[in-house]
Write an enzyme that holds these catalytic residues in place. Structure first.
Site, PDB file in Angstrom:
ATOM      1  N   ARG A  92       5.777   9.917  12.213  1.00  0.00           N
ATOM      2  CA  ARG A  92       6.197   8.711  11.502  1.00  0.00           C
ATOM      3  C   ARG A  92       6.822   8.960  10.122  1.00  0.00           C
ATOM      4  O   ARG A  92       6.258   8.594   9.084  1.00  0.00           O
ATOM      5  CB  ARG A  92       5.034   7.728  11.416  1.00  0.00           C
ATOM      6  CG  ARG A  92       4.519   7.374  12.794  1.00  0.00           C
ATOM      7  CD  ARG A  92       3.448   6.333  12.766  1.00  0.00           C
ATOM      8  NE  ARG A  92       3.956   4.988  12.638  1.00  0.00           N
ATOM      9  CZ  ARG A  92       3.199   3.907  12.705  1.00  0.00           C
ATOM     10  NH1 ARG A  92       1.908   4.008  12.878  1.00  0.00           N
ATOM     11  NH2 ARG A  92       3.717   2.714  12.578  1.00  0.00           N
ATOM     12  N   PRO A  93       7.992   9.570  10.087  1.00  0.00           N
ATOM     13  CA  PRO A  93       8.663   9.810   8.801  1.00  0.00           C
ATOM     14  C   PRO A  93       9.146   8.508   8.151  1.00  0.00           C
ATOM     15  O   PRO A  93       9.194   7.465   8.810  1.00  0.00           O
ATOM     16  CB  PRO A  93       9.864  10.677   9.200  1.00  0.00           C
ATOM     17  CG  PRO A  93      10.125  10.349  10.629  1.00  0.00           C
ATOM     18  CD  PRO A  93       8.796   9.997  11.240  1.00  0.00           C
ATOM     19  N   ILE A  94       9.500   8.579   6.861  1.00  0.00           N
ATOM     20  CA  ILE A  94      10.054   7.387   6.188  1.00  0.00           C
ATOM     21  C   ILE A  94      11.446   7.687   5.622  1.00  0.00           C
ATOM     22  O   ILE A  94      11.892   7.077   4.659  1.00  0.00           O
ATOM     23  CB  ILE A  94       9.122   6.830   5.081  1.00  0.00           C
ATOM     24  CG1 ILE A  94       8.789   7.904   4.044  1.00  0.00           C
ATOM     25  CG2 ILE A  94       7.863   6.222   5.668  1.00  0.00           C
ATOM     26  CD1 ILE A  94       8.214   7.310   2.745  1.00  0.00           C
ATOM     27  N   ASP A  95      12.131   8.656   6.272  1.00  0.00           N
ATOM     28  CA  ASP A  95      13.447   9.063   5.772  1.00  0.00           C
ATOM     29  C   ASP A  95      14.441   7.902   5.693  1.00  0.00           C
ATOM     30  O   ASP A  95      15.251   7.819   4.769  1.00  0.00           O
ATOM     31  CB  ASP A  95      14.014  10.196   6.653  1.00  0.00           C
ATOM     32  CG  ASP A  95      14.045   9.826   8.123  1.00  0.00           C
ATOM     33  OD1 ASP A  95      13.035   9.288   8.624  1.00  0.00           O
ATOM     34  OD2 ASP A  95      15.083  10.033   8.779  1.00  0.00           O
TER      35      ASP A  95
ATOM     36  N   LYS B  83      -0.689 -10.003  12.398  1.00  0.00           N
ATOM     37  CA  LYS B  83      -0.941  -8.967  11.385  1.00  0.00           C
ATOM     38  C   LYS B  83       0.371  -8.338  10.911  1.00  0.00           C
ATOM     39  O   LYS B  83       0.598  -8.192   9.718  1.00  0.00           O
ATOM     40  CB  LYS B  83      -1.843  -7.885  11.988  1.00  0.00           C
ATOM     41  CG  LYS B  83      -1.917  -6.607  11.172  1.00  0.00           C
ATOM     42  CD  LYS B  83      -2.829  -5.587  11.791  1.00  0.00           C
ATOM     43  CE  LYS B  83      -2.185  -4.686  12.821  1.00  0.00           C
ATOM     44  NZ  LYS B  83      -1.363  -3.595  12.265  1.00  0.00           N
TER      45      LYS B  83
ATOM     46  N   ILE C 217       9.691   4.977  21.583  1.00  0.00           N
ATOM     47  CA  ILE C 217       9.612   4.715  20.136  1.00  0.00           C
ATOM     48  C   ILE C 217       8.791   5.773  19.396  1.00  0.00           C
ATOM     49  O   ILE C 217       9.248   6.300  18.396  1.00  0.00           O
ATOM     50  CB  ILE C 217       9.027   3.314  19.862  1.00  0.00           C
ATOM     51  CG1 ILE C 217       9.654   2.297  20.798  1.00  0.00           C
ATOM     52  CG2 ILE C 217       9.099   2.949  18.391  1.00  0.00           C
ATOM     53  CD1 ILE C 217      10.596   1.320  20.246  1.00  0.00           C
TER      54      ILE C 217
ATOM     55  N   ARG D   8      -8.900  -3.197  13.572  1.00  0.00           N
ATOM     56  CA  ARG D   8      -7.747  -3.282  12.649  1.00  0.00           C
ATOM     57  C   ARG D   8      -6.734  -4.313  13.116  1.00  0.00           C
ATOM     58  O   ARG D   8      -5.940  -4.805  12.323  1.00  0.00           O
ATOM     59  CB  ARG D   8      -7.044  -1.921  12.558  1.00  0.00           C
ATOM     60  CG  ARG D   8      -7.746  -0.905  11.688  1.00  0.00           C
ATOM     61  CD  ARG D   8      -6.874   0.333  11.539  1.00  0.00           C
ATOM     62  NE  ARG D   8      -5.495  -0.073  11.425  1.00  0.00           N
ATOM     63  CZ  ARG D   8      -4.480   0.434  12.114  1.00  0.00           C
ATOM     64  NH1 ARG D   8      -4.674   1.405  12.948  1.00  0.00           N
ATOM     65  NH2 ARG D   8      -3.263  -0.034  11.951  1.00  0.00           N
TER      66      ARG D   8
ATOM     67  N   ASP E  23       3.837  -1.481  21.279  1.00  0.00           N
ATOM     68  CA  ASP E  23       2.437  -1.834  21.024  1.00  0.00           C
ATOM     69  C   ASP E  23       1.725  -2.364  22.273  1.00  0.00           C
ATOM     70  O   ASP E  23       0.501  -2.512  22.268  1.00  0.00           O
ATOM     71  CB  ASP E  23       2.343  -2.883  19.900  1.00  0.00           C
ATOM     72  CG  ASP E  23       2.594  -2.262  18.530  1.00  0.00           C
ATOM     73  OD1 ASP E  23       2.662  -1.022  18.450  1.00  0.00           O
ATOM     74  OD2 ASP E  23       2.725  -3.018  17.557  1.00  0.00           O
TER      75      ASP E  23
ATOM     76  N   ARG F 238      -1.066   2.493   6.620  1.00  0.00           N
ATOM     77  CA  ARG F 238       0.298   3.022   6.563  1.00  0.00           C
ATOM     78  C   ARG F 238       1.287   1.973   6.060  1.00  0.00           C
ATOM     79  O   ARG F 238       2.177   2.264   5.280  1.00  0.00           O
ATOM     80  CB  ARG F 238       0.686   3.396   7.992  1.00  0.00           C
ATOM     81  CG  ARG F 238       1.217   4.689   8.095  1.00  0.00           C
ATOM     82  CD  ARG F 238       1.798   5.027   9.413  1.00  0.00           C
ATOM     83  NE  ARG F 238       2.704   6.087   9.104  1.00  0.00           N
ATOM     84  CZ  ARG F 238       3.943   5.887   8.754  1.00  0.00           C
ATOM     85  NH1 ARG F 238       4.450   4.693   8.746  1.00  0.00           N
ATOM     86  NH2 ARG F 238       4.695   6.905   8.421  1.00  0.00           N
TER      87      ARG F 238
ATOM     88  N   CYS G 101       0.185   9.912  11.817  1.00  0.00           N
ATOM     89  CA  CYS G 101      -1.012   9.249  12.332  1.00  0.00           C
ATOM     90  C   CYS G 101      -1.144   9.602  13.802  1.00  0.00           C
ATOM     91  O   CYS G 101      -0.341  10.364  14.338  1.00  0.00           O
ATOM     92  CB  CYS G 101      -0.941   7.741  12.115  1.00  0.00           C
ATOM     93  SG  CYS G 101       0.263   6.932  13.123  1.00  0.00           S
TER      94      CYS G 101
HETATM   95  C1  UD1 Z   1       6.016  -1.244  13.132  1.00  0.00           C
HETATM   96  C2  UD1 Z   1       4.708  -1.880  13.532  1.00  0.00           C
HETATM   97  C3  UD1 Z   1       4.087  -1.131  14.692  1.00  0.00           C
HETATM   98  C4  UD1 Z   1       5.074  -1.011  15.828  1.00  0.00           C
HETATM   99  C5  UD1 Z   1       6.401  -0.459  15.352  1.00  0.00           C
HETATM  100  C6  UD1 Z   1       7.484  -0.469  16.420  1.00  0.00           C
HETATM  101  C7  UD1 Z   1       3.866  -2.867  11.478  1.00  0.00           C
HETATM  102  C8  UD1 Z   1       2.854  -2.813  10.390  1.00  0.00           C
HETATM  103  N1  UD1 Z   1       3.817  -1.877  12.379  1.00  0.00           N
HETATM  104  O1  UD1 Z   1       5.744   0.091  12.689  1.00  0.00           O
HETATM  105  O2  UD1 Z   1       2.927  -1.835  15.110  1.00  0.00           O
HETATM  106  O3  UD1 Z   1       4.529  -0.125  16.797  1.00  0.00           O
HETATM  107  O4  UD1 Z   1       6.895  -1.231  14.252  1.00  0.00           O
HETATM  108  O5  UD1 Z   1       7.688  -1.759  16.916  1.00  0.00           O
HETATM  109  O6  UD1 Z   1       4.676  -3.766  11.546  1.00  0.00           O
HETATM  110  N2  UD1 Z   1      11.295   6.269  12.077  1.00  0.00           N
HETATM  111  C9  UD1 Z   1      11.961   7.321  11.515  1.00  0.00           C
HETATM  112  N3  UD1 Z   1      12.286   7.265  10.198  1.00  0.00           N
HETATM  113  C10 UD1 Z   1      11.963   6.190   9.417  1.00  0.00           C
HETATM  114  C11 UD1 Z   1      11.291   5.112  10.003  1.00  0.00           C
HETATM  115  C12 UD1 Z   1      10.970   5.177  11.338  1.00  0.00           C
HETATM  116  O7  UD1 Z   1      12.266   8.311  12.181  1.00  0.00           O
HETATM  117  O8  UD1 Z   1      12.289   6.212   8.220  1.00  0.00           O
HETATM  118  C13 UD1 Z   1      10.910   6.319  13.508  1.00  0.00           C
HETATM  119  C14 UD1 Z   1       9.400   6.312  13.687  1.00  0.00           C
HETATM  120  O9  UD1 Z   1       8.845   7.604  13.540  1.00  0.00           O
HETATM  121  C15 UD1 Z   1       9.269   5.778  15.093  1.00  0.00           C
HETATM  122  C16 UD1 Z   1      10.431   4.778  15.174  1.00  0.00           C
HETATM  123  O10 UD1 Z   1      11.338   5.153  14.146  1.00  0.00           O
HETATM  124  O11 UD1 Z   1       9.455   6.813  16.019  1.00  0.00           O
HETATM  125  C17 UD1 Z   1      10.015   3.332  15.009  1.00  0.00           C
HETATM  126  O12 UD1 Z   1       9.324   3.160  13.791  1.00  0.00           O
HETATM  127  P1  UD1 Z   1       9.330   1.784  12.991  1.00  0.00           P
HETATM  128  O13 UD1 Z   1      10.126   0.770  13.719  1.00  0.00           O
HETATM  129  O14 UD1 Z   1       9.677   2.097  11.574  1.00  0.00           O
HETATM  130  O15 UD1 Z   1       7.802   1.373  13.072  1.00  0.00           O
HETATM  131  P2  UD1 Z   1       6.852   0.910  11.898  1.00  0.00           P
HETATM  132  O16 UD1 Z   1       7.564   0.003  10.966  1.00  0.00           O
HETATM  133  O17 UD1 Z   1       6.172   2.117  11.317  1.00  0.00           O
END
Ligand code: UD1
Length: 419
Positions: free
Chosen positions: A126-129, A27, A330, A400, A308, A97, A121
């Site tokens: 889970r920010p996207i900064d 997935k 994480i 899911r 995961d 997401r 969630c």
């Molecule tokens: C992806 C996976 C998810 C897995 C995760 C970590 C998919 C659809 N989902 O989620 O199943 O658990 O990787 O292996 O592939 N963070 C920030 N700022 C950002 C982006 C991330 O602070 O801009 C933080 C997040 O809050 C989190 C950490 O970085 O604490 C890891 O997040 P990330 O690796 O981005 O996970 P996802 O891509 O959301």
């Protein structure tokens, strides 16, 4: 969100699993690959796509954005249909997401886009900064208003971007954006998860030039792209979940998953717990121990122990002799399943980022509620280990990410069904 009308998974435990299980396509590899089809007007064929709600949501997103999508069993064909749109609506982003992954692909092709912000969630804020910081470095002007991220640019420009953290989603979004950014982009400290590498391979097949060197990705502005036909790898998290299940009650399971290299950190930990594991090109073979041993686990970005699989692993350690310490590095609040496991008799104390699990002699079945995808899977595993009847509600979370989990476990001999 659809709650599947109160569907429940019932397990009469304890179960000793025996036999072979296969897993579906990944997935987390398919989702960014589907988003990446927005980069091109050529036909894209994606094979080994699992039949999961999250995939249907991403397909709806592609259709809204102007693609025609044909899905036949596990093969999905994506072709251009209408003009590419630049707005990803909230009702789809809040359901999935990962649909923010369309942002990078669209940003490289449209001067103005709007993508709904996903919000937090159950497992954290889970920010996207990092996604936005990278896009800004490529020249996008970004503002947030009304729950949407608004991006404007006169075409992105290649840039050198250092990710403060190797985020999977940020790496994927930025690699996709870089495909149409002028010149060359260098992205440093990227995530190296196998699912990220699948996206890179898919883009390369499409004709994008990408160089991989350690955790640096160099992406060159692409010219004419080609049609692509790509088969996605099998799901390592599903495989890992069945591997952990194989450790319960001295089970004996063969997992038809040929990429065992991608689960090395988990296999090591299972061996520390006393499991007997063999791998070959066809799969992973596990014989669970008569008595599980405690261990220490720390989640970290790939190739570390995957976050995961933290929840399923806690279910295993709940009955291991001694005290285990699991540290989640994480996501900040990924322990919702622990309170449910304690309803089944597990002894768990959460201290900061760690769960301290004191192994008990046995768990007892109870009604429990899944609050997120992997936490839900951990409750099923606990139900296999436990004596008596476990009723798991919140099944839509589990569906899911796990195709046919109930049928697969039943085929392995578990007394499990849906109601
Ligand atoms: C992806 C996976 C998810 C897995 C995760 C970590 C998919 C659809 N989902 O989620 O199943 O658990 O990787 O292996 O592939 N963070 C920030 N700022 C950002 C982006 C991330 O602070 O801009 C933080 C997040 O809050 C989190 C950490 O970085 O604490 C890891 O997040 P990330 O690796 O981005 O996970 P996802 O891509 O959301």
């Amino acid at each position: 969100m659809n709650n599947n009308n109160g569907k429940k998974i019932i397990i009469e435990g304890p179960s000793v699993l025996k036999g072979k299980v296969d897993v579906s396509g990944s997935k987390n590899a398919v989702l960014p690959i589907l988003a990446a089809t927005l980069i091109t007007d050529e036909r894209c064929t994606v094979r080994n796509v699992p039949d999961l709600g999250d995939i249907s949501t991403m397909i709806s997103m592609l259709e809204i954005l102007g693609k025609k999508v044909n899905r036949e069993n596990s093969c999905v064909v994506i072709e251009p249909f209408k003009d590419l749109k630049g707005e990803a609506p909230y009702d789809l982003v809040k359901k999935l997401r990962a649909s923010i992954l369309v942002m990078g692909a669209l940003a490289g092709r449209k001067n103005k886009i709007r993508v709904a912000l996903p919000g937090g969630c159950a497992i954290g804020t889970r920010p996207i900064d990092l996604h936005l910081k990278g896009l800004r470095k490529m020249g996008a002007e970004i503002s947030v208003s009304g729950g949407f991220v608004n991006l404007r640019s006169r075409g992105l420009a290649g840039a050198t971007i250092y990710l403060d953290y190797p985020s999977v989603g940020a790496t994927e979004n930025l690699v996709m954006a870089a495909c149409h950014a002028k010149g060359r982009s260098i992205i440093e400290n990227t995530a190296r998860e196998p699912e990220v590498m699948q996206l890179v391979d898919f883009l390369k097949e499409m004709g994008v030039r990408i160089e991989v060197s350690g955790n640096t990705l160099t992406v060159y502005e692409s010219g004419k792209l080609k049609p692509v036909d790509f088969t996605v790898m099998d799901d390592r998290i599903q495989a890992g979940t069945y591997l952990v299940a194989g450790g319960i009650n001295g089970s004996q399971v063969e997992i038809g998953f040929k990429d065992s290299w991608s689960l090395e950190a988990v296999i090591e930990k299972m061996i520390e717990c006393g499991a007997d594991i063999r791998t070959d090109t066809g799969g992973i073979y596990i014989k669970g121990p008569d008595a599980l041993k405690s261990t220490e686990v720390r989640t970290s970005p790939y190739p570390g122990f995957p976050t995961d699989l933290q929840a399923p692993f806690i279910s295993l350690l709940a009955t291991a002799s001694g005290v285990s310490v699991i540290t989640e590095e994480i996501f900040e609040s990924r322990y919702l399943h622990c309170a449910e496991l304690m309803r089944m008799g597990a002894e768990i104390e959460i201290k900061g980022h760690s769960a301290i699990v004191t192994g008990v002699r046995g768990l007892s079945g109870a009604p429990v509620t899944a609050q997120d995808l992997r936490g839900g899977a951990s409750l099923i595993l606990a139900g296999l280990a436990a004596e008596g009847r476990t009723e798991v509600s919140g099944v839509y979370h589990i569906e899911r990410g796990y195709e046919n989990i109930v049928e697969n476990l039943r085929n392995l001999g578990a007394n499990i069904w849906e109601e």
